[in-house]
Motif scaffolding. Structure first.
Motif, PDB file in Angstrom:
ATOM      1  N   GLU A 202      -6.051   4.972   4.893  1.00 37.60           N
ATOM      2  CA  GLU A 202      -5.792   3.793   5.765  1.00 37.60           C
ATOM      3  C   GLU A 202      -6.946   3.329   6.415  1.00 37.60           C
ATOM      4  O   GLU A 202      -7.135   2.050   6.319  1.00 37.60           O
ATOM      5  CB  GLU A 202      -4.835   4.399   6.987  1.00 37.60           C
ATOM      6  CG  GLU A 202      -3.270   4.705   6.717  1.00 37.60           C
ATOM      7  CD  GLU A 202      -2.552   3.597   6.322  1.00 37.60           C
ATOM      8  OE1 GLU A 202      -2.837   2.286   6.672  1.00 37.60           O
ATOM      9  OE2 GLU A 202      -1.253   3.916   5.741  1.00 37.60           O
TER      10      GLU A 202
ATOM     11  N   ARG B  71       9.238   0.039  -3.655  1.00 42.82           N
ATOM     12  CA  ARG B  71       9.250  -0.604  -2.483  1.00 42.82           C
ATOM     13  C   ARG B  71       9.994  -1.690  -2.095  1.00 42.82           C
ATOM     14  O   ARG B  71      10.741  -1.256  -1.055  1.00 42.82           O
ATOM     15  CB  ARG B  71       7.765  -1.105  -2.358  1.00 42.82           C
ATOM     16  CG  ARG B  71       6.558  -0.579  -2.085  1.00 42.82           C
ATOM     17  CD  ARG B  71       5.251  -1.230  -2.072  1.00 42.82           C
ATOM     18  NE  ARG B  71       4.155  -0.690  -1.829  1.00 42.82           N
ATOM     19  CZ  ARG B  71       2.911  -1.123  -1.458  1.00 42.82           C
ATOM     20  NH1 ARG B  71       2.868  -2.750  -1.618  1.00 42.82           N
ATOM     21  NH2 ARG B  71       1.717  -0.654  -1.548  1.00 42.82           N
TER      22      ARG B  71
ATOM     23  N   LEU C  56      -1.392   2.550  -1.878  1.00 42.60           N
ATOM     24  CA  LEU C  56      -1.961   3.682  -0.718  1.00 42.60           C
ATOM     25  C   LEU C  56      -1.833   4.910  -1.723  1.00 42.60           C
ATOM     26  O   LEU C  56      -0.914   5.103  -2.306  1.00 42.60           O
ATOM     27  CB  LEU C  56      -1.053   3.967   0.414  1.00 42.60           C
ATOM     28  CG  LEU C  56      -1.435   2.905   1.415  1.00 42.60           C
ATOM     29  CD1 LEU C  56      -0.465   2.674   2.523  1.00 42.60           C
ATOM     30  CD2 LEU C  56      -2.920   3.284   2.265  1.00 42.60           C
TER      31      LEU C  56
ATOM     32  N   GLU D  86       1.270   7.265  -1.214  1.00 42.06           N
ATOM     33  CA  GLU D  86       2.744   6.624  -0.880  1.00 42.06           C
ATOM     34  C   GLU D  86       3.929   6.941  -1.682  1.00 42.06           C
ATOM     35  O   GLU D  86       4.807   6.892  -1.103  1.00 42.06           O
ATOM     36  CB  GLU D  86       2.550   4.719  -1.021  1.00 42.06           C
ATOM     37  CG  GLU D  86       2.400   4.326  -2.266  1.00 42.06           C
ATOM     38  CD  GLU D  86       2.476   2.653  -1.976  1.00 42.06           C
ATOM     39  OE1 GLU D  86       3.499   1.964  -2.086  1.00 42.06           O
ATOM     40  OE2 GLU D  86       1.257   2.116  -2.064  1.00 42.06           O
TER      41      GLU D  86
ATOM     42  N   ILE E 163       2.434   9.028   8.794  1.00 49.79           N
ATOM     43  CA  ILE E 163       2.108   7.490   8.451  1.00 49.79           C
ATOM     44  C   ILE E 163       1.983   6.625   9.962  1.00 49.79           C
ATOM     45  O   ILE E 163       3.097   6.572  10.623  1.00 49.79           O
ATOM     46  CB  ILE E 163       3.238   6.886   7.610  1.00 49.79           C
ATOM     47  CG1 ILE E 163       3.483   7.662   6.552  1.00 49.79           C
ATOM     48  CG2 ILE E 163       2.893   5.486   7.180  1.00 49.79           C
ATOM     49  CD1 ILE E 163       2.413   8.420   5.890  1.00 49.79           C
TER      50      ILE E 163
ATOM     51  N   SER F   8       0.646   1.198   9.263  1.00 48.64           N
ATOM     52  CA  SER F   8       0.426   1.277   7.780  1.00 48.64           C
ATOM     53  C   SER F   8       1.312   0.065   7.482  1.00 48.64           C
ATOM     54  O   SER F   8       2.209  -0.344   7.522  1.00 48.64           O
ATOM     55  CB  SER F   8       0.940   2.427   7.348  1.00 48.64           C
ATOM     56  OG  SER F   8       0.942   2.646   6.006  1.00 48.64           O
TER      57      SER F   8
ATOM     58  N   LEU G 110       2.416   0.424   4.457  1.00 50.26           N
ATOM     59  CA  LEU G 110       3.740   1.277   4.023  1.00 50.26           C
ATOM     60  C   LEU G 110       5.005   0.728   4.781  1.00 50.26           C
ATOM     61  O   LEU G 110       6.111   0.952   4.549  1.00 50.26           O
ATOM     62  CB  LEU G 110       3.576   2.604   3.513  1.00 50.26           C
ATOM     63  CG  LEU G 110       4.567   3.468   2.606  1.00 50.26           C
ATOM     64  CD1 LEU G 110       4.475   2.581   1.304  1.00 50.26           C
ATOM     65  CD2 LEU G 110       4.082   4.625   2.499  1.00 50.26           C
TER      66      LEU G 110
END
Length: 556
Positions: free
Chosen positions: A268, A447, A493, A496, A539, A543, A545
């Motif tokens: 991060e 994602r 990331l 991830e 997380i 973030s 994500l």
């Protein structure tokens, strides 16, 4: 005595009677005059299988050519094993790493003391050509994992050993080519003689393994210069080496040792540092009288929205006031939206946007006027005006997020010095192992599957069905302009996929077995099986994500 069984051939739309135990390769040869193409793999009950697969029960079978995405992946994986065999013979002390796709090929490096000269690359290519000309079989084997580990240890494939020891399968599938063993994420071709079209091209201290051109499969594609993308990849690959996590086996060891929080924090921080550098460059240009508009672009699920918000925060620390606009609000009404070749609405098209209104508003904003901003109602499929206005004050800067930001046609009426372009993409730099890279498209697809299911009520089946259309749109409208960027931000990331595993797997399991999309869902489930899970609580709420998984401190 073997009995005959009936299989359903989807290519022909009819049942075929074969002897039990007959391989798909033998069946394809029987049907060759009617198929009209040379299969490289097949879909059996909507699962991808190698042509060495023997049929003992009634099955639905669809033979696939290299024109099919699964067929193309099989072709490239098979080339990779030919390359590995050639390197082991020409430069036996070298360690081959196939790292990522770039410039229409796959970037490869040779570790160890070997200097990768153009002459060495040519010698490897000559050996590869000899292996192809000999038409050697790819032999598929399945054995106890402990036995496969022993094979890989003898060949120095330590990263594969690490992966197997952290995923703990009882049996492992591997391939043998002329005595050399390796494992791959998916099927291989029956024989090397099928791999006629390819090239090795010296590139950046290594070389590119290049397959066939999609538009003309009889030749390799022309070289595409992607200097900025290469630098973005290289920065992260170097970072991976520093933190000691370059492949999935190493990532799994971090998770086993409960060192995940440290890895997350470092990854991060790398994002934050990269955004700070971009912000400083934008600020410098702004103070010199330019960069009044920052265009943030990238393909689907690259994380453009969170990148825009975090970049805005960095600009505020530089005493600039960011004002955000989403290109999605400039979609034309749905009945005016262009359609793709399948008849679906083509939201990836530049002309799904009202370019005339967009440029008129931008010019008015730059002239200091107050502008009424539209809002797009996705349920009704039309633009609305709800009283939202925008005027740039002293020290204000406009951030515009959307897939077409790098396309010159989007802002054709805006002076060049007033624009700063940022390209965002999830350039996955961690590999499964040194011979199996992770496609950036797989990362983005996962994602999108999670986000669309969680926030848009869209099933994985529908997202997978739409994905080829999205990819065609990206190839046409986004990727040709990525080198126009003033800065490239890698939104991937390191950790991830371990986090997405627990979110994606239950969604993928809901894809019906009898749907065409099941084969892709099954492939992604198998892919996620390489990763140990990472708990979401590690997380941070800022973030990138979180844009896909939820729990973000940003409003979307």
């Amino acid at each position: 005595m073997k009995s005959n069984i009936k299989i359903y051939c989807a290519n022909l739309g009819e049942y075929i009677e074969v002897e039990g135990g007959t391989t798909l390769l033998e069946i394809s040869r029987q049907l060759a005059p009617r198929l009209g193409f040379e299969p490289i793999c097949a879909r059996v009950n909507n699962k991808n299988e190698a042509l060495a697969f023997p049929v003992f029960q009634p099955k639905k079978i669809e033979f696939l050519s290299i024109d099919n995405p699964s067929g193309e992946r099989t072709y490239i994986r098979s080339l990779c094993m030919v390359l590995y065999l050639a390197v082991s013979r020409v430069a036996p002390s070298a360690h081959l790493s196939i790292e990522h796709s770039i410039s229409k090929g796959y970037y490869c490096r040779l570790g160890g003391t070997v200097l990768c000269t153009p002459e060495l690359v040519q010698a490897i290519a000559d050996e590869m050509r000899s292996i192809v000309d000999r038409d050697l079989p790819f032999e598929r084997h399945e054995a106890l994992t402990d036995d496969v580990i022993s094979i890989f240890e003898k060949q120095g494939l330590d990263d594969k050993v690490e992966l197997l020891r952290t995923t703990h399968p009882i049996y492992t599938t591997y391939y043998k080519l002329d005595g050399l063993c390796d494992s791959y994420y998916g099927t291989l071709a029956p024989r090397t003689g099928m791999l006629r079209v390819w090239e090795l091209r010296p590139f950046k201290g290594g070389f590119l393994l290049v397959g066939f051109d999609h538009k003309n499969p009889d030749v390799p594609p022309q070289h595409l210069t992607q200097e900025k993308m290469y630098r973005a990849f290289t920065d992260y690959v170097d970072f991976n080496h520093i933190v000691g996590v370059s492949n999935v086996g190493q990532l799994n060891r971090i998770i086993e040792k409960r060192a995940t929080p440290d890895l997350v924090n470092v990854a991060e921080a790398l994002h934050e540092k990269a955004l700070a550098r971009i912000s400083d460059e934008i600020t410098r240009r702004y103070k010199e009288g330019g960069a009044r508009i920052v265009l943030i672009a990238g393909p689907s699920s690259s994380g453009k929205t969170t990148t825009t918000k975090r970049l805005g925060i960095q600009l505020m620390t530089n005493l600039l006031k960011p004002c955000l606009i989403s290109l999605d609000n400039y979609f034309v009404n749905r009945d005016c939206t262009p359609r793709d070749e399948t008849g679906d609405y083509d939201y990836e098209s530049l002309y799904a946007l009202d370019l005339e209104q967009f440029n008129r508003d931008l010019n008015d904003i730059l002239d200091g006027k107050e502008v009424q901003l539209p809002t797009y109602n996705f349920e009704q499929g039309r633009r609305q005006y709800k009283g939202n206005t925008l005027r740039l004050d002293e020290g204000s800067i406009l951030l515009i997020e959307g897939i077409h930001g790098l396309n010159p046609a989007l802002t054709a009426n805006i002076e060049e010095r007033m624009k700063f372009r940022v390209y965002v993409s999830a350039l996955t730099t961690i590999t499964i192992d040194s011979h199996n890279w992770i496609p950036t498209t797989d990362n983005r697809l996962l994602r999108r599957i999670i986000r669309d299911y969680k926030y848009r009520g869209t099933s994985a089946t529908e997202t997978i069905r739409r994905w080829p259309s999205v990819r065609r749109g990206e190839e046409k409208w986004i990727f040709p302009y990525q080198e126009n960027a003033d800065a490239t931000f890698n939104s991937a990331l390191l950790y991830e996929l371990g986090v997405m595993k627990d979110f994606a797997e239950p969604i993928l399991k809901k894809v019906p077995h009898d749907s065409v999309e099941y084969s892709e869902a099954y492939r992604l489930q198998k892919f996620l099986g390489y990763f140990l899970p990472i708990d979401l609580r590690y997380i941070p709420s800022t973030s990138l994500l979180r844009e896909f998984l939820g729990g973000s401190s940003f409003k979307y």
